[in-house]
Design a protein around this motif. Structure first.
Motif, PDB file in Angstrom:
ATOM      1  N   ALA A 183       0.836  -1.203   0.000  1.00 37.31           N
ATOM      2  CA  ALA A 183       0.000   0.000   0.000  1.00 37.31           C
ATOM      3  C   ALA A 183       0.868   1.250   0.000  1.00 37.31           C
ATOM      4  CB  ALA A 183      -0.920  -0.011   1.227  1.00 37.31           C
ATOM      5  N   GLY A 184       1.954   1.217   0.777  1.00 35.83           N
ATOM      6  CA  GLY A 184       2.846   2.372   0.823  1.00 35.83           C
ATOM      7  C   GLY A 184       3.550   2.614  -0.494  1.00 35.83           C
ATOM      8  N   LEU A 185       3.920   1.544  -1.201  1.00 35.02           N
ATOM      9  CA  LEU A 185       4.575   1.692  -2.496  1.00 35.02           C
ATOM     10  C   LEU A 185       3.661   2.371  -3.500  1.00 35.02           C
ATOM     11  CD1 LEU A 185       6.906   1.144  -4.447  1.00 35.02           C
ATOM     12  CD2 LEU A 185       5.949  -1.141  -4.831  1.00 35.02           C
ATOM     13  N   SER A 186       2.389   1.965  -3.543  1.00 33.38           N
ATOM     14  CA  SER A 186       1.442   2.603  -4.455  1.00 33.38           C
ATOM     15  C   SER A 186       1.265   4.074  -4.112  1.00 33.38           C
ATOM     16  CB  SER A 186       0.089   1.880  -4.390  1.00 33.38           C
ATOM     17  OG  SER A 186      -0.879   2.546  -5.171  1.00 33.38           O
ATOM     18  N   TYR A 187       1.139   4.362  -2.821  1.00 36.17           N
ATOM     19  CA  TYR A 187       0.939   5.748  -2.400  1.00 36.17           C
ATOM     20  C   TYR A 187       2.132   6.617  -2.782  1.00 36.17           C
ATOM     21  CZ  TYR A 187       0.414   9.796   0.626  1.00 36.17           C
ATOM     22  OH  TYR A 187       0.321  11.084   1.088  1.00 36.17           O
ATOM     23  N   LEU A 188       3.340   6.156  -2.502  1.00 37.41           N
ATOM     24  CA  LEU A 188       4.536   6.937  -2.811  1.00 37.41           C
ATOM     25  C   LEU A 188       4.721   7.089  -4.316  1.00 37.41           C
ATOM     26  CD1 LEU A 188       7.041   5.484  -0.192  1.00 37.41           C
ATOM     27  CD2 LEU A 188       5.914   7.721  -0.146  1.00 37.41           C
ATOM     28  N   ARG A 189       4.470   6.034  -5.054  1.00 39.84           N
ATOM     29  CA  ARG A 189       4.654   6.069  -6.504  1.00 39.84           C
ATOM     30  C   ARG A 189       3.747   7.093  -7.163  1.00 39.84           C
ATOM     31  NH1 ARG A 189       2.261   2.901 -10.646  1.00 39.84           N
ATOM     32  NH2 ARG A 189       3.576   2.596 -12.497  1.00 39.84           N
ATOM     33  N   ARG A 190       2.579   7.309  -6.589  1.00 42.96           N
ATOM     34  CA  ARG A 190       1.633   8.251  -7.161  1.00 42.96           C
ATOM     35  C   ARG A 190       1.833   9.678  -6.651  1.00 42.96           C
ATOM     36  NH1 ARG A 190      -3.390   6.636  -9.304  1.00 42.96           N
ATOM     37  NH2 ARG A 190      -3.405   4.462  -9.952  1.00 42.96           N
ATOM     38  N   ASN A 191       2.574   9.857  -5.579  1.00 42.25           N
ATOM     39  CA  ASN A 191       2.681  11.186  -4.982  1.00 42.25           C
ATOM     40  C   ASN A 191       4.060  11.818  -5.084  1.00 42.25           C
ATOM     41  OD1 ASN A 191       0.052  12.066  -3.571  1.00 42.25           O
ATOM     42  ND2 ASN A 191       0.213   9.899  -3.053  1.00 42.25           N
ATOM     43  N   ILE A 192       5.083  11.018  -5.327  1.00 41.51           N
ATOM     44  CA  ILE A 192       6.404  11.595  -5.590  1.00 41.51           C
ATOM     45  C   ILE A 192       6.440  11.990  -7.063  1.00 41.51           C
ATOM     46  CG2 ILE A 192       8.872  11.147  -5.706  1.00 41.51           C
ATOM     47  CD1 ILE A 192       8.549   9.264  -3.345  1.00 41.51           C
ATOM     48  N   PRO A 193       6.626  13.250  -7.372  1.00 42.10           N
ATOM     49  CA  PRO A 193       6.554  13.703  -8.767  1.00 42.10           C
ATOM     50  C   PRO A 193       7.475  12.904  -9.686  1.00 42.10           C
ATOM     51  CG  PRO A 193       6.628  15.589  -7.283  1.00 42.10           C
ATOM     52  CD  PRO A 193       6.872  14.372  -6.440  1.00 42.10           C
ATOM     53  N   GLY A 194       6.901  12.385 -10.752  1.00 40.90           N
ATOM     54  CA  GLY A 194       7.654  11.667 -11.767  1.00 40.90           C
ATOM     55  C   GLY A 194       7.939  10.211 -11.476  1.00 40.90           C
ATOM     56  N   LEU A 195       7.678   9.739 -10.235  1.00 42.09           N
ATOM     57  CA  LEU A 195       8.044   8.370  -9.888  1.00 42.09           C
ATOM     58  C   LEU A 195       7.200   7.347 -10.645  1.00 42.09           C
ATOM     59  CD1 LEU A 195       9.920   6.679  -8.151  1.00 42.09           C
ATOM     60  CD2 LEU A 195       8.177   6.693  -6.353  1.00 42.09           C
ATOM     61  N   ARG A 196       5.939   7.662 -10.881  1.00 37.17           N
ATOM     62  CA  ARG A 196       5.073   6.720 -11.587  1.00 37.17           C
ATOM     63  C   ARG A 196       5.570   6.471 -13.012  1.00 37.17           C
ATOM     64  NH1 ARG A 196      -1.528   7.335 -12.040  1.00 37.17           N
ATOM     65  NH2 ARG A 196      -1.945   5.210 -12.773  1.00 37.17           N
ATOM     66  N   GLN A 197       6.168   7.486 -13.635  1.00 42.05           N
ATOM     67  CA  GLN A 197       6.689   7.332 -14.983  1.00 42.05           C
ATOM     68  C   GLN A 197       8.031   6.597 -14.998  1.00 42.05           C
ATOM     69  OE1 GLN A 197       5.466  10.441 -13.833  1.00 42.05           O
ATOM     70  NE2 GLN A 197       3.519   9.763 -14.731  1.00 42.05           N
ATOM     71  N   LYS A 198       8.684   6.514 -13.845  1.00 40.38           N
ATOM     72  CA  LYS A 198      10.024   5.936 -13.783  1.00 40.38           C
ATOM     73  C   LYS A 198      10.065   4.519 -13.229  1.00 40.38           C
ATOM     74  CE  LYS A 198      12.375  10.404 -13.043  1.00 40.38           C
ATOM     75  NZ  LYS A 198      11.164  11.259 -13.064  1.00 40.38           N
ATOM     76  N   LEU A 199       9.141   4.160 -12.341  1.00 40.59           N
ATOM     77  CA  LEU A 199       9.277   2.914 -11.589  1.00 40.59           C
ATOM     78  C   LEU A 199       8.007   2.066 -11.655  1.00 40.59           C
ATOM     79  CD1 LEU A 199      11.235   1.408  -9.604  1.00 40.59           C
ATOM     80  CD2 LEU A 199       9.924   2.472  -7.753  1.00 40.59           C
ATOM     81  N   ASP A 200       8.184   0.770 -11.949  1.00 46.31           N
ATOM     82  CA  ASP A 200       7.095  -0.206 -11.911  1.00 46.31           C
ATOM     83  C   ASP A 200       7.482  -1.353 -10.974  1.00 46.31           C
ATOM     84  OD1 ASP A 200       5.721   1.229 -13.830  1.00 46.31           O
ATOM     85  OD2 ASP A 200       6.229  -0.122 -15.489  1.00 46.31           O
ATOM     86  N   TYR A 201       6.475  -1.964 -10.370  1.00 46.32           N
ATOM     87  CA  TYR A 201       6.666  -3.195  -9.607  1.00 46.32           C
ATOM     88  C   TYR A 201       5.825  -4.264 -10.287  1.00 46.32           C
ATOM     89  CZ  TYR A 201       6.613  -6.545  -5.726  1.00 46.32           C
ATOM     90  OH  TYR A 201       6.728  -7.677  -4.958  1.00 46.32           O
ATOM     91  N   ARG A 202       6.454  -5.334 -10.773  1.00 46.52           N
ATOM     92  CA  ARG A 202       5.783  -6.297 -11.645  1.00 46.52           C
ATOM     93  C   ARG A 202       5.979  -7.730 -11.164  1.00 46.52           C
ATOM     94  NH1 ARG A 202       8.904  -3.992 -16.920  1.00 46.52           N
ATOM     95  NH2 ARG A 202       8.055  -1.860 -16.935  1.00 46.52           N
ATOM     96  N   ILE A 203       5.061  -8.577 -11.606  1.00 48.69           N
ATOM     97  CA  ILE A 203       5.192 -10.018 -11.425  1.00 48.69           C
ATOM     98  C   ILE A 203       5.464 -10.649 -12.784  1.00 48.69           C
ATOM     99  CG2 ILE A 203       2.678 -10.320 -11.620  1.00 48.69           C
ATOM    100  CD1 ILE A 203       2.933 -12.798  -9.866  1.00 48.69           C
ATOM    101  N   GLU A 204       6.379 -11.595 -12.807  1.00 50.50           N
ATOM    102  CA  GLU A 204       6.630 -12.413 -13.997  1.00 50.50           C
ATOM    103  C   GLU A 204       6.226 -13.837 -13.671  1.00 50.50           C
ATOM    104  OE1 GLU A 204      10.396 -14.306 -16.475  1.00 50.50           O
ATOM    105  OE2 GLU A 204      10.678 -12.421 -15.378  1.00 50.50           O
ATOM    106  N   TYR A 205       5.615 -14.528 -14.627  1.00 45.86           N
ATOM    107  CA  TYR A 205       5.204 -15.916 -14.370  1.00 45.86           C
ATOM    108  C   TYR A 205       5.385 -16.773 -15.606  1.00 45.86           C
ATOM    109  CZ  TYR A 205       2.407 -20.046 -13.418  1.00 45.86           C
ATOM    110  OH  TYR A 205       2.002 -21.343 -13.263  1.00 45.86           O
ATOM    111  N   TRP A 206       5.964 -17.935 -15.370  1.00 44.02           N
ATOM    112  CA  TRP A 206       6.057 -18.987 -16.374  1.00 44.02           C
ATOM    113  C   TRP A 206       5.812 -20.301 -15.657  1.00 44.02           C
ATOM    114  CZ3 TRP A 206       6.363 -18.562 -21.559  1.00 44.02           C
ATOM    115  CH2 TRP A 206       6.616 -19.719 -22.288  1.00 44.02           C
TER     116      TRP A 206
END
Length: 317
Positions: A183-206
């Protein structure tokens, strides 16, 4: 908790949202002060919304209540799906309340911490979904990110409380830590200017073959989790090929399933760095104001999901 609840709930919640977006709702005003256009359906949900303040100072009860009233179908849908799965599949109510200690990333844990990264990702996805829904449907979306993070955290807290009454699981404080991180990662990513355009957190699955079928939510030996730093978020020229690249930092654990143990495979936990392709940037034009709903959906998909074989890494199996 041995599953990733939000991996399953997020697509269902999206479908619920499509049914109600035609009812209308206003998105946040642009930083320029111009009134944004009105959207509906997929276009409204997938519209890129600007950040509207830091949020926590606007999370007084009246604002929180207003945000909740703006997304009744979304919150009800997530709650109903959670309760149904908990009762039917996770054994809620099958025992007296109990706690358990699951650890984090130690070798003696059940899956080397993969479930904890799944909790982070699941809570993160829920928070993203609630934030987008509030921005689209609330007439006063200020503080939406804080409301969304709180809703996602409370949802996952209820899941953990339900697990406490399950004979198969139990309430684990480590899951609460992971949920808070997501929850904190989503909040920070949306409120720190430019962070949403720079950083993703993803799942990979095979599919690993250690569990039957296609089970991205529970086949831990087929999962990887990655933080992707996107070069396109640093103001590079549209003509610069480097904007299509990204730097990866990832983690996976192997050898923790019974099938792997029977084959004599050792338990291992792997950190890696890699250089990948930014498929969202390559396939979809993020700068176009006339992007279709499908293009916006495609960009969103690649914010949360990492496709295999689209990067080179220091360690890979």
């Amino acid at each position: 908790m041995k599953r990733i609840i939000c991996t399953a709930l997020f697509p269902a919640a999206l479908l619920l949202h499509v049914d109600v977006t035609m009812a209308g709702g206003n998105s946040a005003a642009l930083d320029s002060g111009l009134e944004p256009p009105q959207y509906s359906g997929w276009s409204g949900y997938l519209q890129e919304y600007p950040v509207a303040g830091t949020g926590w100072e606007g999370l007084e009860f009246a604002r929180f209540k207003q945000h909740l009233s703006a997304i009744p179908y979304e919150t009800t849908g997530v709650a109903a799906a959670t309760l149904a799965v908990g009762l039917l599949d996770w054994g809620w109510g099958s025992s007296e309340f109990k706690t358990t200690s699951e650890g984090f990333f130690q070798l003696d844990t059940a899956n080397g911490g993969m479930d904890k990264l799944g909790h982070i990702h699941g809570t993160y996805l829920l928070s993203e979904f609630f934030a987008d829904s509030i921005h689209h449907k609330s007439g006063h979306p200020e503080g939406a990110e804080a409301t969304a993070a709180t809703l996602a955290w409370l949802t996952m807290l209820l899941v953990e409380l339900g697990d406490g009454f399950s004979s198969e699981h139990g309430f684990a404080s480590e899951d609460i830590v992971a949920n808070t991180t997501g929850a904190g990662l989503s909040y920070l990513r949306r409120n720190i200017p430019g962070l949403r355009q720079k950083l993703d957190y993803r799942i990979e699955y095979w599919p690993s073959g250690n569990r039957s079928g296609f089970k991205p939510h529970s086949d831990y030996s087929g999962q990887k989790y990655v933080l992707a730093l996107k070069f396109s978020g640093f103001g590079l020229s549209r003509h610069s090929p480097s904007r299509y690249l990204e730097l990866h930092g990832g983690y996976y654990a192997r050898g923790f399933t019974l099938s792997e143990e029977l084959r004599g495979e050792p338990r291992r936990r792997e950190l890696y760095i890699g250089l990948g392709l930014n498929l969202g940037e390559i396939l979809f034009d993020a700068s176009s104001p006339s992007s279709s709903a499908g293009e916006r959906l495609g960009r969103r998909f690649f914010e949360y999901v990492q496709l295999p074989l689209t990067y080179i890494a220091s360690k890979n199996d």
